[in-house]
Design an enzyme around this catalytic site. Sequence first.
Site, PDB file in Angstrom:
ATOM      1  CD1 TRP A 189      -0.949   2.362   2.249  1.00  0.00           C
ATOM      2  CD2 TRP A 189      -2.804   1.744   1.159  1.00  0.00           C
ATOM      3  NE1 TRP A 189      -1.844   3.408   2.315  1.00  0.00           N
ATOM      4  CE2 TRP A 189      -2.982   3.052   1.652  1.00  0.00           C
ATOM      5  CE3 TRP A 189      -3.861   1.150   0.431  1.00  0.00           C
ATOM      6  CZ2 TRP A 189      -4.160   3.772   1.446  1.00  0.00           C
ATOM      7  CZ3 TRP A 189      -5.037   1.877   0.241  1.00  0.00           C
ATOM      8  CH2 TRP A 189      -5.173   3.169   0.745  1.00  0.00           C
ATOM      9  CG  ASN A 202      -1.520   6.893   2.480  1.00  0.00           C
ATOM     10  OD1 ASN A 202      -0.965   5.937   2.982  1.00  0.00           O
ATOM     11  ND2 ASN A 202      -1.905   7.924   3.202  1.00  0.00           N
ATOM     12  CG  ASP A 203      -1.181  11.267   2.197  1.00  0.00           C
ATOM     13  OD1 ASP A 203      -1.993  10.474   1.707  1.00  0.00           O
ATOM     14  OD2 ASP A 203      -1.412  11.942   3.217  1.00  0.00           O
TER      15      ASP A 203
HETATM   16  C1  FRU Z   1      -4.314  11.676   3.805  1.00  0.00           C
HETATM   17  C2  FRU Z   1      -3.995  11.159   5.194  1.00  0.00           C
HETATM   18  C3  FRU Z   1      -3.325  12.226   6.045  1.00  0.00           C
HETATM   19  C4  FRU Z   1      -2.591  11.419   7.058  1.00  0.00           C
HETATM   20  C5  FRU Z   1      -2.142  10.222   6.259  1.00  0.00           C
HETATM   21  C6  FRU Z   1      -2.130   8.936   7.024  1.00  0.00           C
HETATM   22  O1  FRU Z   1      -4.478  10.655   2.868  1.00  0.00           O
HETATM   23  O2  FRU Z   1      -5.169  10.690   5.832  1.00  0.00           O
HETATM   24  O3  FRU Z   1      -4.216  13.162   6.589  1.00  0.00           O
HETATM   25  O4  FRU Z   1      -1.512  12.100   7.615  1.00  0.00           O
HETATM   26  O5  FRU Z   1      -3.049  10.112   5.170  1.00  0.00           O
HETATM   27  O6  FRU Z   1      -1.595   7.900   6.238  1.00  0.00           O
END
Ligand code: FRU
Length: 534
Positions: free
Chosen positions: A19, A21-22
Amino acid sequence: PPAFQPYRTSYHFQPPKNWINDPNGPMIYKGVYHLLYQYNPKGAVWGNIVWAHSTSTDLVNWTPHVPAIYPSQPSDINGCWSGSTTILPSGEPIILYTGVNPQNQQVQNLATPKNLSDPYLTEWVKSAKNPLMAPTIANQINASSFRDPTTAWLGPDRIWRVLIGSKRNRRGLAILYRSKDFVHWTKSQHPLHSATDTGMWECPDFFPVRINANIGVDTSVIGPHVKHVLKLSLDDTKHDYYTIGTYNLNKDIYVPDKGQVDSDSGLRYDYGKFYASKTFFDSAKNRRILWGWINESSSVEDDIKKGWSGVMAIPRSIWLDKSGKQLVQWPIRELERLRENQVNLPNQVLKGGLALEVSGVTSAQADVEISFSTIELQNAEKLDPSWTNPQALCSKKGASVKGRLGPFGLLALASKGLQERTAVFFRIFKGQDKYVVLMCSDQSRSSLNNGNDKTTYGAFLDVNPSSEELSLRSLIDHSIVESFGGEGKACITARVYPTLAIQNEAHLHVFNNGTENVQITRFSAWSMKKAIIT
Ligand code: FRU
């Protein structure tokens, strides 16, 4: 992960598995680009979050390093969440990130490189003073909505400022902190900005853009030659929206310009899948670069089966449009080095109702640029004044709905008999006192697998078709169609999972499903080489 992986991308950033994300803390240091990002080392769903780390010299090919930040102290033991890098005037990078503490409160922490002479910055040392900012009863901060510090900026008063995303009830907040030494931070009485009924503001980004010049500027620059941009990621709708406005340093407030819509119905970086984005100033090339996370449109079961989830959008240069009313984005030039075997089509009329197959490109892995001009503009359909939502309009008038001027554009990732295709196209309408251009990305027939989210996306494009050509560039990469309309004035990114139109079975067409003819004034497509991303 299974061996057969038709949806893995070839030139969009993604790690070998798991996975993501950001994007976090992007920067350039000693000529090396750094991308850090939220990563689960243990699986294809969100959890166990660390800051994974890769570096590059061209923003296209990437080498991985060990995670830069992972849970190791009370102030981050339950997760190392998003944050940003600031380059100090001395040239030293410094990270501020959100940690989740044993009480599951969100707090802000600091880390610095262990060895500044290492351009890869593989080891980071956390401050003994962590956390530097924390929710207390006195400051009334919501402990489960206090995260994602921005890059800090330095005022002429030698005071650092940073924003933390938050909310109070339904009001989104960009909480402001100030510091003289980057270690001791004091919360400002008022947020830099806030807005009613938007919900939690994740991953704020705040930066200046030059007026009338498409070069980037460093985050602390202020003055009459810049405007400011505030971007917010809305947790409720998973959209990144932004406004352009004025930053008043003395009052430490940001005020969006008149006409800028400060909510989810405002301007977006991307009208498709694109979230939790972050910019950085590339001091080597004087440009500001935007990174965004593209999440999946497949089911969690499918993500677990394929062993991964999430990719990064192609880094985009970002600058203020000459109108001053919106931003413009364009894939970084370095990407063009992956182009090969250019195919051109001659300038020609594309009759209403016709499609044209493009041969000679690897259609599952391609970069396509096309421009149109229209001849019989006065025959455009009338725009119903109630059609104010571009996404709803694109859903109602998908690629197979005949119109007059449009739909015309590309059928990407198309199967032989067109049972599958992702259609990226324009429609032109006659509005009250001007022509209105709609740009759509229609995923409704992108896959025979109905377990995917096939929502159609749309945007209005600020181009005047009576004096300008309508251009479209689409980056097609197996399960991504990332499109730039009007030279980057509107972007739409789609995740799609064709079952037939994969690899050599993917086809590319130019189509016109309107009754009016359109002129193709330019067409070039390239097969894309695979980037080296390990
Ligand atoms: C955004 C988020 C942020 C947080 C992070 C956790 O996608 O929810 O606000 O810091 O991902 O993974």
